[in-house]
Write a protein that holds these residues in place. Structure first.
Motif, PDB file in Angstrom:
ATOM      1  N   ASN A  83     -14.565  20.235  22.089  1.00 23.41           N
ATOM      2  CA  ASN A  83     -15.916  20.418  21.565  1.00 23.41           C
ATOM      3  C   ASN A  83     -15.963  21.858  21.078  1.00 23.41           C
ATOM      4  N   GLU A  84     -16.030  22.028  19.758  1.00 22.81           N
ATOM      5  CA  GLU A  84     -15.953  23.369  19.191  1.00 22.81           C
ATOM      6  C   GLU A  84     -17.313  24.075  19.233  1.00 22.81           C
ATOM      7  N   SER A  85     -17.886  24.157  20.437  1.00 22.60           N
ATOM      8  CA  SER A  85     -19.159  24.877  20.619  1.00 22.60           C
ATOM      9  C   SER A  85     -20.236  24.373  19.677  1.00 22.60           C
ATOM     10  N   VAL A  86     -20.305  23.057  19.558  1.00 20.96           N
ATOM     11  CA  VAL A  86     -21.284  22.448  18.661  1.00 20.96           C
ATOM     12  C   VAL A  86     -22.632  22.361  19.385  1.00 20.96           C
ATOM     13  N   PRO A  87     -23.745  22.654  18.683  1.00 18.70           N
ATOM     14  CA  PRO A  87     -25.069  22.560  19.331  1.00 18.70           C
ATOM     15  C   PRO A  87     -25.323  21.171  19.897  1.00 18.70           C
ATOM     16  N   SER A  88     -26.126  21.119  20.955  1.00 17.91           N
ATOM     17  CA  SER A  88     -26.361  19.856  21.671  1.00 17.91           C
ATOM     18  C   SER A  88     -27.160  18.856  20.848  1.00 17.91           C
ATOM     19  N   ARG A  89     -27.721  19.272  19.725  1.00 15.57           N
ATOM     20  CA  ARG A  89     -28.422  18.322  18.870  1.00 15.57           C
ATOM     21  C   ARG A  89     -27.442  17.350  18.199  1.00 15.57           C
ATOM     22  N   PHE A  90     -26.145  17.653  18.305  1.00 13.84           N
ATOM     23  CA  PHE A  90     -25.092  16.729  17.883  1.00 13.84           C
ATOM     24  C   PHE A  90     -24.440  16.165  19.149  1.00 13.84           C
ATOM     25  N   SER A  91     -24.437  14.838  19.283  1.00 10.71           N
ATOM     26  CA  SER A  91     -23.901  14.221  20.485  1.00 10.71           C
ATOM     27  C   SER A  91     -22.896  13.147  20.099  1.00 10.71           C
ATOM     28  N   PRO A  92     -21.616  13.366  20.385  1.00 11.86           N
ATOM     29  CA  PRO A  92     -20.611  12.362  20.023  1.00 11.86           C
ATOM     30  C   PRO A  92     -20.490  11.288  21.092  1.00 11.86           C
ATOM     31  N   GLU A  93     -19.986  10.147  20.653  1.00 16.58           N
ATOM     32  CA  GLU A  93     -19.761   9.036  21.579  1.00 16.58           C
ATOM     33  C   GLU A  93     -18.592   8.209  21.073  1.00 16.58           C
TER      34      GLU A  93
END
Lengths: 114, 112
Positions: A57-67
């Motif tokens: 996780n390249e320090s991506v903001p939490s408004r992006f959530s992968p699944e």
């Protein structure tokens, strides 16, 4: 099937919306990736899934959530985005989780946040 | 963070001419890859060269790698209008489990 399929191709969303991007591959690849690309810039790595587990996780903001529900499917859930998040979101897959394989990219989802 | 830097940033040539793009990187690598991107679309993998290889060919593409100078070049011979695209080099950082990091890219325009 030698493709990575991304849906939708275009998405316009408001800053209070919740939406999801979908990525699918049926090549048996065990690593899947999300990249973000702004106009006239190179793709920037966001997330890496290896064998269905989040490995980078390249320090991506939490408004992006992968699944990653299964080995063929990768989602990116979007919530409370900002206009500066407007970009081309690219999904890719590769045979293994190392960099010894070429990546197969989807054609991307062009996201506009209004 | 970006590992590779391509030059030139933009290149305009006539059909039939050769196009050469260069890529420099900063840290040790396992391999280096080149990708093409047509306007606003996904990237297409062109060629992968391992760190112990010096040259590789694929059709009209020739890639060289000089690990002592931390640089690579992509040569497209006998270019065609359909070669018009952005070209990116991509590298890892020689660590297990890392993913590809892309350079800034070279925009190639081939006119007929």
């Amino acid at each position: 099937d030698t493709e990575v399929t991304q849906t939708p191709k275009h998405l316009v969303m408001g800053m209070t919306n919740k939406k999801s991007l979908k990525c699918e591959q049926h090549m048996g690849h065990r690593a899947m990736y999300w990249y973000k690309q702004k106009a006239k810039k190179p793709p920037e790595l966001m997330f890496v899934y290896s064998y269905e587990k989040l490995s980078i996780n390249e320090s991506v903001p939490s408004r992006f959530s992968p699944e990653c529900p299964n080995s063929s499917l990768l989602n990116l859930h979007l919530h409370a985005l900002q206009p500066e998040d407007s970009a081309l979101y690219l999904c890719a897959s590769s045979q293994g989780a190392t960099v010894f394989y070429g990546y197969t990219f989807g054609s991307g989802t062009r996201l506009t946040v209004v | 963070s970006q590992q590779g830097e391509e030059d030139p940033q933009a290149l305009s040539i006539q059909e039939g001419e050769n196009a050469t793009m260069n890529c420099s990187y900063k840290t040790s690598i396992n391999n280096l890859q080149w990708y093409r991107q047509n306007s606003g679309r996904g990237l297409v993998h062109l060629i992968l060269i391992r760190s112990n290889e010096r040259e590789k060919h694929s059709g009209r593409l020739r890639v060289t790698l000089d690990t002592s100078k931390k640089s690579s070049s992509l040569l497209i011979t006998a270019s065609r209008a359909a070669d018009t695209a952005s070209y990116f080099c991509a590298t890892d950082s020689n660590q297990a489990g890392t993913a590809l990091i892309f350079g800034k890219g070279t925009t190639l325009s081939v006119s007929s």
